[in-house]
Enzyme design. Structure first.
Site, PDB file in Angstrom:
ATOM      1  N   CYS A   1       0.850  -1.199   0.000  1.00 25.86           N
ATOM      2  CA  CYS A   1       0.000   0.000   0.000  1.00 25.86           C
ATOM      3  C   CYS A   1       0.889   1.253   0.000  1.00 25.86           C
ATOM      4  O   CYS A   1       2.018   1.226   0.475  1.00 25.86           O
ATOM      5  CB  CYS A   1      -0.876  -0.022   1.247  1.00 25.86           C
ATOM      6  SG  CYS A   1      -1.911   1.436   1.476  1.00 25.86           S
TER       7      CYS A   1
ATOM      8  N   HIS B   1       0.932  -3.298   6.402  1.00 24.41           N
ATOM      9  CA  HIS B   1      -0.284  -3.271   7.224  1.00 24.41           C
ATOM     10  C   HIS B   1      -1.480  -3.872   6.478  1.00 24.41           C
ATOM     11  O   HIS B   1      -2.615  -3.664   6.870  1.00 24.41           O
ATOM     12  CB  HIS B   1      -0.589  -1.817   7.622  1.00 24.41           C
ATOM     13  CG  HIS B   1      -0.886  -0.961   6.433  1.00 24.41           C
ATOM     14  ND1 HIS B   1       0.105  -0.445   5.623  1.00 24.41           N
ATOM     15  CD2 HIS B   1      -2.057  -0.571   5.885  1.00 24.41           C
ATOM     16  CE1 HIS B   1      -0.445   0.231   4.642  1.00 24.41           C
ATOM     17  NE2 HIS B   1      -1.757   0.169   4.761  1.00 24.41           N
TER      18      HIS B   1
ATOM     19  N   CYS C   1      -6.672  -3.519   4.089  1.00 25.96           N
ATOM     20  CA  CYS C   1      -6.607  -2.066   3.902  1.00 25.96           C
ATOM     21  C   CYS C   1      -7.307  -1.640   2.621  1.00 25.96           C
ATOM     22  O   CYS C   1      -8.412  -1.119   2.653  1.00 25.96           O
ATOM     23  CB  CYS C   1      -5.171  -1.551   3.928  1.00 25.96           C
ATOM     24  SG  CYS C   1      -5.106   0.226   3.585  1.00 25.96           S
TER      25      CYS C   1
ATOM     26  N   HIS D   1       4.853   6.380   2.547  1.00 33.82           N
ATOM     27  CA  HIS D   1       4.953   7.671   3.250  1.00 33.82           C
ATOM     28  C   HIS D   1       5.977   7.615   4.388  1.00 33.82           C
ATOM     29  O   HIS D   1       6.547   8.624   4.763  1.00 33.82           O
ATOM     30  CB  HIS D   1       3.606   8.088   3.850  1.00 33.82           C
ATOM     31  CG  HIS D   1       2.505   8.243   2.863  1.00 33.82           C
ATOM     32  ND1 HIS D   1       2.611   9.003   1.731  1.00 33.82           N
ATOM     33  CD2 HIS D   1       1.246   7.747   2.853  1.00 33.82           C
ATOM     34  CE1 HIS D   1       1.468   8.957   1.059  1.00 33.82           C
ATOM     35  NE2 HIS D   1       0.632   8.196   1.721  1.00 33.82           N
TER      36      HIS D   1
ATOM     37  N   SER E   1       0.642   3.745   1.847  1.00 33.81           N
ATOM     38  CA  SER E   1       0.848   4.326   3.184  1.00 33.81           C
ATOM     39  C   SER E   1       2.233   3.984   3.749  1.00 33.81           C
ATOM     40  O   SER E   1       2.827   4.793   4.462  1.00 33.81           O
ATOM     41  CB  SER E   1      -0.250   3.873   4.141  1.00 33.81           C
ATOM     42  OG  SER E   1      -1.489   4.377   3.690  1.00 33.81           O
TER      43      SER E   1
HETATM   44  N1  LIG Z   1      -7.512   6.939   4.684  1.00 35.20           N
HETATM   45  C1  LIG Z   1      -7.135   5.678   4.773  1.00 35.20           C
HETATM   46  O1  LIG Z   1      -7.632   4.911   5.590  1.00 35.20           O
HETATM   47  C2  LIG Z   1      -6.088   5.167   3.828  1.00 35.20           C
HETATM   48  C3  LIG Z   1      -5.811   3.790   3.789  1.00 35.20           C
HETATM   49  C4  LIG Z   1      -4.896   3.341   2.842  1.00 35.20           C
HETATM   50  C5  LIG Z   1      -4.251   4.210   2.004  1.00 35.20           C
HETATM   51  N2  LIG Z   1      -4.516   5.538   2.094  1.00 35.20           N
HETATM   52  C6  LIG Z   1      -3.885   6.510   1.208  1.00 35.20           C
HETATM   53  O2  LIG Z   1      -4.568   6.504  -0.031  1.00 35.20           O
HETATM   54  C7  LIG Z   1      -3.683   6.994  -1.053  1.00 35.20           C
HETATM   55  C8  LIG Z   1      -3.682   6.048  -2.236  1.00 35.20           C
HETATM   56  O3  LIG Z   1      -3.050   4.832  -1.894  1.00 35.20           O
HETATM   57  P1  LIG Z   1      -2.732   3.717  -3.020  1.00 35.20           P
HETATM   58  O4  LIG Z   1      -2.095   2.575  -2.294  1.00 35.20           O
HETATM   59  O5  LIG Z   1      -3.941   3.470  -3.820  1.00 35.20           O
HETATM   60  O6  LIG Z   1      -1.632   4.501  -3.892  1.00 35.20           O
HETATM   61  P2  LIG Z   1      -1.046   4.176  -5.359  1.00 35.20           P
HETATM   62  O7  LIG Z   1       0.291   4.797  -5.413  1.00 35.20           O
HETATM   63  O8  LIG Z   1      -1.191   2.727  -5.658  1.00 35.20           O
HETATM   64  O9  LIG Z   1      -2.044   4.961  -6.351  1.00 35.20           O
HETATM   65  C9  LIG Z   1      -2.101   6.350  -6.382  1.00 35.20           C
HETATM   66  C10 LIG Z   1      -2.521   6.825  -7.773  1.00 35.20           C
HETATM   67  O10 LIG Z   1      -2.677   8.250  -7.727  1.00 35.20           O
HETATM   68  C11 LIG Z   1      -2.265   8.744  -8.966  1.00 35.20           C
HETATM   69  N3  LIG Z   1      -1.999  10.181  -8.859  1.00 35.20           N
HETATM   70  C12 LIG Z   1      -0.919  10.804  -8.330  1.00 35.20           C
HETATM   71  N4  LIG Z   1      -1.049  12.140  -8.430  1.00 35.20           N
HETATM   72  C13 LIG Z   1      -2.241  12.379  -9.022  1.00 35.20           C
HETATM   73  C14 LIG Z   1      -2.942  13.560  -9.395  1.00 35.20           C
HETATM   74  N5  LIG Z   1      -2.433  14.782  -9.144  1.00 35.20           N
HETATM   75  N6  LIG Z   1      -4.155  13.431  -9.971  1.00 35.20           N
HETATM   76  C15 LIG Z   1      -4.682  12.212 -10.215  1.00 35.20           C
HETATM   77  N7  LIG Z   1      -4.057  11.056  -9.880  1.00 35.20           N
HETATM   78  C16 LIG Z   1      -2.856  11.148  -9.286  1.00 35.20           C
HETATM   79  C17 LIG Z   1      -1.055   7.909  -9.335  1.00 35.20           C
HETATM   80  O11 LIG Z   1      -0.781   7.953 -10.730  1.00 35.20           O
HETATM   81  C18 LIG Z   1      -1.496   6.527  -8.866  1.00 35.20           C
HETATM   82  O12 LIG Z   1      -2.104   5.793  -9.919  1.00 35.20           O
HETATM   83  C19 LIG Z   1      -2.312   7.137  -0.371  1.00 35.20           C
HETATM   84  O13 LIG Z   1      -2.141   8.457   0.064  1.00 35.20           O
HETATM   85  C20 LIG Z   1      -2.449   6.221   0.829  1.00 35.20           C
HETATM   86  O14 LIG Z   1      -1.561   6.520   1.865  1.00 35.20           O
HETATM   87  C21 LIG Z   1      -5.430   6.025   2.986  1.00 35.20           C
HETATM   88 ZN   LIG Z   2      -2.992   0.838   3.381  1.00 36.88          ZN
END
Ligand SMILES: NC(=O)c1ccc[n+]([C@@H]2O[C@H](COP(=O)([O-])OP(=O)(O)OC[C@H]3O[C@@H](n4cnc5c(N)ncnc54)[C@H](O)[C@@H]3O)[C@@H](O)[C@H]2O)c1
Ligand SMILES: [Zn+2]
Ligand SMILES: [Zn+2]
Length: 381
Positions: free
Chosen positions: A40, A72, A179, A45, A42
């Site tokens: 993931c 996680h 997650c 980060h 996260s």
């Molecule tokens: N709130 C929660 O409970 C929770 C849980 C898990 C993950 N997250 C967060 O969610 C986010 C996404 O996680 P993921 O694992 O899917 O990430 P990932 O890296 O697999 O996917 C992110 C996508 O965003 C795209 N992107 C980047 N900048 C962009 C922009 N300006 N406009 C449009 N698209 C854009 C990328 O090209 C990529 O395809 C992360 O910040 C992660 O930490 C939050």
């Molecule tokens: Zn996650």
């Protein structure tokens, strides 16, 4: 026992896969042999430093974020239980909830397990029961990402982090429920409250965004706009149920306006790799009157400002809400979404773009950075 795990000793370094000494489970704890762990964003980060607190703040809070075992989003088989564990026995299959649920705090007891008071211990990363470590390497105590540390062949975690599941779903698929799947699906179904006929934008198509699309589709959205700069992501989004795509929020404005008779989107779900306060104003511009922007993506810990017209919020009654774990309840939603998978209403298989071994953890994150994966998953033999 001795086992291998991926440790981050400090931000801005690679994951280091090395031998870890693991103590037996203490009271209320469980030893789990992991089978799969999703990669993931996260955890990334932690590596970039976006989630790292300044050293003084860590000292003030009496915590130490590093060294930490990452991961996680995991699932595995229980090998041994500590004293007083009543809900699990050796041989049980478990998915880890990335937020533990005690079942007794005000949030848990009002149906908001995602906000369990145990969550406050996540930054510390030590065992819930007594604040000590069961994991050690190079003579140092290790923390655990989300109190789990799934980038490892084995781990010891509190019973509160374990959700028992039936044995029929392969654990290297089931791990995604820990997650990404619930977070994305719940961001649409619970946090955004998508309803029949809604127009929805999902911004960022990774493991989280792909599941927000799946949730929005099942909730009856009429149009689902997948916004991502990477063409492969936009193509995959259509397979998960998106109806329209755009390379950026700016590029979505005009066609979305035309396709919605000028009303814009009822729900905008932010699932970019790294959240950005600067672009909140663009997300709000995509939202209709009374539209809701859901902030699921994680923003850098020290980012304290956002670009937003507060007058616009008042005049158009737009909303900005945050969402953790898709505003879901691990104990109810993990089994519920597994059932949707069994019934063919949720695609888990298509989420896994590529699998890796534990030694391939840095390759997996390289592939995430270059946008090759919807989800990379480490599978342990
Ligand atoms: N709130 C929660 O409970 C929770 C849980 C898990 C993950 N997250 C967060 O969610 C986010 C996404 O996680 P993921 O694992 O899917 O990430 P990932 O890296 O697999 O996917 C992110 C996508 O965003 C795209 N992107 C980047 N900048 C962009 C922009 N300006 N406009 C449009 N698209 C854009 C990328 O090209 C990529 O395809 C992360 O910040 C992660 O930490 C939050
Ligand atoms: Zn996650
Ligand atoms: Zn609780």
């Amino acid at each position: 026992m001795k086992m291998k795990a991926a440790i981050l000793w400090e931000p801005k370094t690679d994951w280091s896969v090395e031998e870890v000494e693991l103590d037996p489970p203490g009271p209320g704890e469980v030893l789990v042999k992991l089978v799969g762990s999703g990669l993931c964003h996260s955890d990334e980060h932690l590596l970039t430093g976006d989630l790292a607190l300044p050293q003084e703040t860590q000292e003030e809070l009496g915590m130490q974020q590093f060294p930490v075992i990452g991961g996680h989003e995991g699932a595995g088989e229980v090998l041994e239980v500590g004293a007083g564990v009543t809900s699990l026995k050796p041989g049980d299959h478990v998915v880890f909830g990335f937020i533990p649920s005690c079942g007794r705090c005000p949030s848990c007891s009002t149906g908001h397990q995602n906000l369990c008071d145990y969550g406050a211990l996540m930054g510390v990363g030590k065992q819930i029961a007594d604040g000590t470590s069961r994991h050690h390497a190079q003579g140092k105590d290790l923390g655990l990402m989300c109190l789990l540390g799934t980038f490892s062949h084995h781990t010891v975690v509190n019973e509160a982090s374990c959700i028992k599941i039936e044995n029929d779903v392969p654990l290297e698929k089931a791990c995604l429920l820990g997650c990404g799947v619930v977070t994305g699906w719940g961001s649409a179904v619970y946090a955004a409250d998508v309803g029949p006929g809604d127009i929805v934008c999902v911004v960022g198509i990774g493991g989280i965004g792909a599941n927000a699309i799946q949730g929005a589709k099942l909730a009856g959205a009429k149009q689902i706009w997948a916004i991502d700069p990477i063409e492969y992501k936009r193509e995959k989004a259509m397979e998960f149920g998106a109806t329209h795509t755009a390379a950026s929020m700016a590029e979505a404005m005009e066609p979305l306006g035309a396709a919605s008779w000028g009303t814009m989107a009822n729900k905008v779900i932010m699932t970019m790799g790294v959240g950005s306060g600067e672009v909140l104003i663009e997300a709000l511009a995509l939202a209709a009157k009374r539209g809701r922007v859901v902030v699921t993506n994680i923003h850098p810990a020290m980012e304290m400002s956002a670009n937003v017209s507060l007058l616009d919020l008042t005049l158009m009654e737009k909303q900005v809400v945050g969402s953790l774990f898709g505003s879901g309840n691990p104990r109810a939603d993990i089994p519920k979404l597994l059932n949707l998978y069994r019934e063919g209403q949720l695609d888990l298989d298509g989420l896994v773009t590529k699998t890796y071994t534990l030694d391939g953890v840095n390759d997996g994150y390289d592939d995430m950075r270059s946008g090759k994966n919807i989800r990379g998953v480490m599978v342990y033999s």
